[in-house]
Design a protein around this motif. Structure first.
Motif, PDB file in Angstrom:
ATOM      1  N   UNK A 229     -12.112  -3.474   5.064  1.00 45.07           N
ATOM      2  CA  UNK A 229     -12.098  -3.821   6.465  1.00 45.07           C
ATOM      3  C   UNK A 229     -11.924  -2.560   7.302  1.00 45.07           C
ATOM      4  N   UNK A 230     -12.926  -2.240   8.122  1.00 49.70           N
ATOM      5  CA  UNK A 230     -12.872  -1.017   8.922  1.00 49.70           C
ATOM      6  C   UNK A 230     -11.737  -1.062   9.928  1.00 49.70           C
ATOM      7  N   UNK A 231     -11.435  -2.246  10.461  1.00 50.10           N
ATOM      8  CA  UNK A 231     -10.329  -2.369  11.404  1.00 50.10           C
ATOM      9  C   UNK A 231      -9.016  -2.006  10.740  1.00 50.10           C
ATOM     10  N   UNK A 232      -8.841  -2.451   9.491  1.00 44.74           N
ATOM     11  CA  UNK A 232      -7.616  -2.115   8.759  1.00 44.74           C
ATOM     12  C   UNK A 232      -7.520  -0.615   8.518  1.00 44.74           C
ATOM     13  N   UNK A 233      -8.655   0.008   8.225  1.00 41.80           N
ATOM     14  CA  UNK A 233      -8.655   1.456   8.001  1.00 41.80           C
ATOM     15  C   UNK A 233      -8.240   2.187   9.270  1.00 41.80           C
ATOM     16  N   UNK A 234      -8.794   1.790  10.404  1.00 37.78           N
ATOM     17  CA  UNK A 234      -8.407   2.417  11.672  1.00 37.78           C
ATOM     18  C   UNK A 234      -6.932   2.186  11.954  1.00 37.78           C
ATOM     19  N   UNK A 235      -6.431   1.003  11.621  1.00 37.69           N
ATOM     20  CA  UNK A 235      -5.010   0.692  11.827  1.00 37.69           C
ATOM     21  C   UNK A 235      -4.142   1.613  10.974  1.00 37.69           C
ATOM     22  N   UNK A 236      -4.561   1.856   9.740  1.00 33.94           N
ATOM     23  CA  UNK A 236      -3.791   2.745   8.863  1.00 33.94           C
ATOM     24  C   UNK A 236      -3.719   4.149   9.435  1.00 33.94           C
ATOM     25  N   UNK A 237      -4.844   4.649   9.937  1.00 34.95           N
ATOM     26  CA  UNK A 237      -4.852   6.002  10.503  1.00 34.95           C
ATOM     27  C   UNK A 237      -4.012   6.080  11.770  1.00 34.95           C
ATOM     28  N   UNK A 238      -4.068   5.038  12.603  1.00 38.47           N
ATOM     29  CA  UNK A 238      -3.237   5.037  13.811  1.00 38.47           C
ATOM     30  C   UNK A 238      -1.765   5.043  13.447  1.00 38.47           C
ATOM     31  N   UNK A 239      -1.410   4.291  12.410  1.00 32.46           N
ATOM     32  CA  UNK A 239      -0.012   4.232  11.988  1.00 32.46           C
ATOM     33  C   UNK A 239       0.473   5.596  11.534  1.00 32.46           C
ATOM     34  N   UNK A 240      -0.340   6.289  10.751  1.00 34.73           N
ATOM     35  CA  UNK A 240       0.075   7.595  10.248  1.00 34.73           C
ATOM     36  C   UNK A 240       0.062   8.646  11.355  1.00 34.73           C
TER      37      UNK A 240
END
Length: 370
Positions: A229-240
């Motif tokens: 899921x690309x949205x989940x990937x973007x969420x992971x990067x925002x979190x880090x």
């Protein structure tokens, strides 16, 4: 009488996962938001007796070792933002990976697919964990059994999650005691669920879009063995990235390390590098937090050295190491007016080398010191 020491960082983590705001929690407990937040940050804004009452009211208790535990019953947590995700990642994994397993809480009449509700049956107390779908994808990497729930639960009166929140909030509570647990959560039988149009639509979404293997059904797979899921990937990067945006000393997983040159002696660092606990490891991270780690860059080579110092000195000349250096172990030495990192003793030892990083100049693994 021995003074009780509360693990305020853990308490803050538990409360920050609540679906209620800190202001609502404070008002429901009977203190001001300012006093509650000040107390959680270590200031004596709440008396010791009131603090213990706060634990009991929130469904928590201290075990004999002084660790904070969940009382029996159901604790309501939610994870939607980067801050909430970071709070959940600080929770001991054993609490989120119970042997008893994980169940689904199903909401009748909710057609939006904005939340996924897991009922985690911990040995301490159950957790109704509400997750955004993209957060579920991230956390499933660490908790793969989450997409294999054992059973499905619902509210006996058909309440959805928001109605449970409103009911508890109206009563000034944030925790469902064990004696009332069955009033809010009832196991749903498969034959009953299959008659519900809401369930069939939700089950199709959970199976095909979320990759969840529901009880009594076969798992479905999209685009390979696991849905990406690309949205989940973007969420992971925002979190880090959020870790890097928080000033040093505030974020618990990040520390700033000063960069000094070699072989010259300098009083002030030439730069800073922000490092994560995962890179440093627990021991070096704690030393860096104490100000006892410097990064030395050797201008004559391609090496960068992580050095443990004897005292916390963000600037200035280092004090002598003052302890024996293990034979053959590289250390930082002052020889004359020059600094050197060497495995051969000589001069004044100023610190111990913990790791070395150098540029990759050859595919030979022997060239990698770290």
């Amino acid at each position: 009488m021995k003074k009780t020491i509360l693990p305020l960082d853990v308490l803050h983590t538990f409360l920050s996962l609540s679906p209620w705001s800190m202001g609502h929690i404070a008002q429901s407990f009977g203190v001001s938001r300012t006093n509650l937040v000040s107390f959680l940050h270590g200031r004596p804004a709440i008396g010791s007796q009131k603090a213990l009452e706060l634990l009991d009211w929130a469904g928590l208790y201290l075990d004999p070792s002084g660790a904070l535990r969940l009382q029996k019953g159901v604790h309501l947590w939610k994870v939607a933002s980067e801050r909430e995700l970071e709070s959940l990642l600080r929770i001991p994994k054993s609490l989120l990976d119970p042997e008893q397993g994980v169940d689904i809480f199903f909401e009748i009449g909710v057609t939006q697919r904005d939340w996924l509700h897991l009922l985690i049956r911990s040995t301490e107390g159950q957790i109704l964990l509400s997750l955004r779908p993209q957060v579920f994808f991230l956390l499933r990497d660490q908790h793969p059994h989450w997409n294999r729930p054992h059973a499905v639960y619902q509210h006996p009166s058909g309440w959805n999650h928001q109605q449970i929140i409103a009911f508890l909030g109206g009563q000034g509570r944030i925790h469902i005691p064990e004696s009332e647990q069955n009033q809010h959560f009832q196991k749903a039988q498969p034959d009953y669920l299959q008659k519900l149009a809401d369930w069939n639509a939700w089950a199709e979404w959970a199976s095909y879009q979320m990759g969840i293997k529901l009880p009594g059904s076969e798992p479905h797979s999209l685009s390979g063995e696991q849905k990406t899921d690309e949205t989940a990937c973007r969420h992971a990067w925002r979190t880090l990235r959020h870790r890097l945006e928080v000033p040093d000393g505030v974020h618990p997983e990040i520390v700033d390390v000063p960069i000094f040159p070699l072989p010259e002696q300098r009083l002030f660092p030439e730069g800073l590098v922000r490092l994560d606990r995962l890179l440093l490891g627990a021991q070096a991270f704690q030393l860096a937090r104490e100000g006892k780690i410097r990064l030395y860059v050797d201008s004559r080579s391609d090496k960068r050295w992580l050095i443990q110092t004897a005292s916390a000195l963000p600037c200035g000349r280092l004090t002598p190491w003052g302890e024996p250096v293990p034979s053959g172990h590289p250390a930082l030495y002052l020889r004359g007016d020059r600094l050197e990192i060497s495995s051969a003793p000589g001069g004044t030892c100023l610190g111990l080398a913990l790791a070395c990083l150098q540029d990759i100049v050859s595919p030979d693994p022997a060239d990698l010191d770290w």
